[in-house]
Scaffold this active site. Structure first.
Site, PDB file in Angstrom:
ATOM      1  CG  ASP A  35      -1.785   1.159   1.378  1.00  0.00           C
ATOM      2  OD1 ASP A  35      -2.446   1.502   0.376  1.00  0.00           O
ATOM      3  OD2 ASP A  35      -1.832   1.773   2.453  1.00  0.00           O
ATOM      4  CG  ASP A  75      -1.479   7.980   0.850  1.00  0.00           C
ATOM      5  OD1 ASP A  75      -0.443   8.055   0.176  1.00  0.00           O
ATOM      6  OD2 ASP A  75      -2.507   8.643   0.617  1.00  0.00           O
TER       7      ASP A  75
END
Length: 273
Positions: free
Chosen positions: A8, A10
């Site tokens: 992922d 952020d």
């Protein structure tokens, strides 16, 4: 052994507050030297990820909009390109529905629930800026949806009721604290991970197994983390997300990007052992 890193962005590769990633660059360089792909798997749009890949210096395929599509650079030499359309120099492996279908689905689900459900398509760039804290240019990229509709999570609808209404209409939902994402029935970060592993393995039949590392920080990463060999949770400054903390998965010893780098190095050592 062949290995792929799924991550992922952020709060995982990028710091959740400052979006800093410099501390991860030496590890990214090491992975590149070892020929280990680093595949972003995110709820972001293609426009958002294309910009980030350029900034960070990533060159491998990436997964957008919660596993709705895989974008593979057409000059990518690690495996044969799957059938599909080419857009802006990427071969698109579409797993989910298109945006028009997602928008129509959200309206139908709202009607079924008897609750207004407002999504990114209902808001101007200025409203998205106010709701998310993104800059105007970032909000514009975030609104460039191709497959999914993020919408305000309804406060007075239990998660189970929302999920049932969504599935009855033939969609899936990724429920978040503030925003939820309406995605196609075949979409999902887990499915995207499997599709990419198959493509890599088809090109490297000698590699009996491909070890997969997955790194995430929030509940919308569960579908990815449950489908990799080495799931790793990235904490925020306040610790790991409660929904990820009790899974028995290793938690990085620091937030991103320092924690990302250390966790990946540790996982590589375990795989090599």
């Amino acid at each position: 052994m062949a290995c792929i890193v799924f991550t992922d962005l952020d709060g995982t590769l990028l710091n959740g507050e400052t979006y800093a990633y410099a501390a991860a660059l030496p590890t990214l360089a090491k992975l590149a030297a070892l020929g280990i792909p680093v595949v972003p798997v995110t709820s972001k749009t293609r426009q958002e990820v294309a910009q980030l890949r350029q900034d960070v210096g990533l060159s491998d395929p990436f997964v957008v909009e919660n596993g709705s599509a895989v974008y593979i650079p057409v000059d990518h030499s690690r495996f044969a390109l799957p059938p599909g359309d080419d857009v802006d120099g990427y071969r698109v492996l579409q797993l989910g529905c298109n945006y028009v279908t997602a928008r129509a689905g959200l309206k139908a689900i709202a009607q079924d629930l008897g609750r207004p459900l407002k999504g990114f398509g209902d808001w101007s760039v200025e409203q998205v800026v106010q709701l998310t804290g993104l800059s105007p240019s970032e909000a514009k990229q975030a609104k460039a949806r191709e497959f999914t509709e993020p919408f305000m999570t309804p406060k007075n609808v239990p998660a189970e009721q929302l999920r049932e209404a969504v599935e009855a209409m033939g969609f899936r939902v990724v429920i978040g604290d503030r925003f939820s994402h309406l995605i196609g029935a075949e979409a999902g970060k887990g499915n995207a991970v499997h599709q990419l592993v198959q493509l890599f393995q088809a090109q490297n039949p000698d590699a009996k197994t491909t070890a997969t590392i997955g790194l995430g920080n929030s509940p919308n990463d569960l579908d990815m983390l449950e489908n990799v060999d080495y799931p790793i949770v990235l904490p925020s400054a306040h610790g790991p997300h409660p929904q990820l903390a009790d899974r028995g998965w290793p938690v990085a010893i620091a937030p991103a990007p320092e924690g990302w780098a250390m966790a990946v190095e540790t996982a590589l050592t375990q795989i090599a052992a």
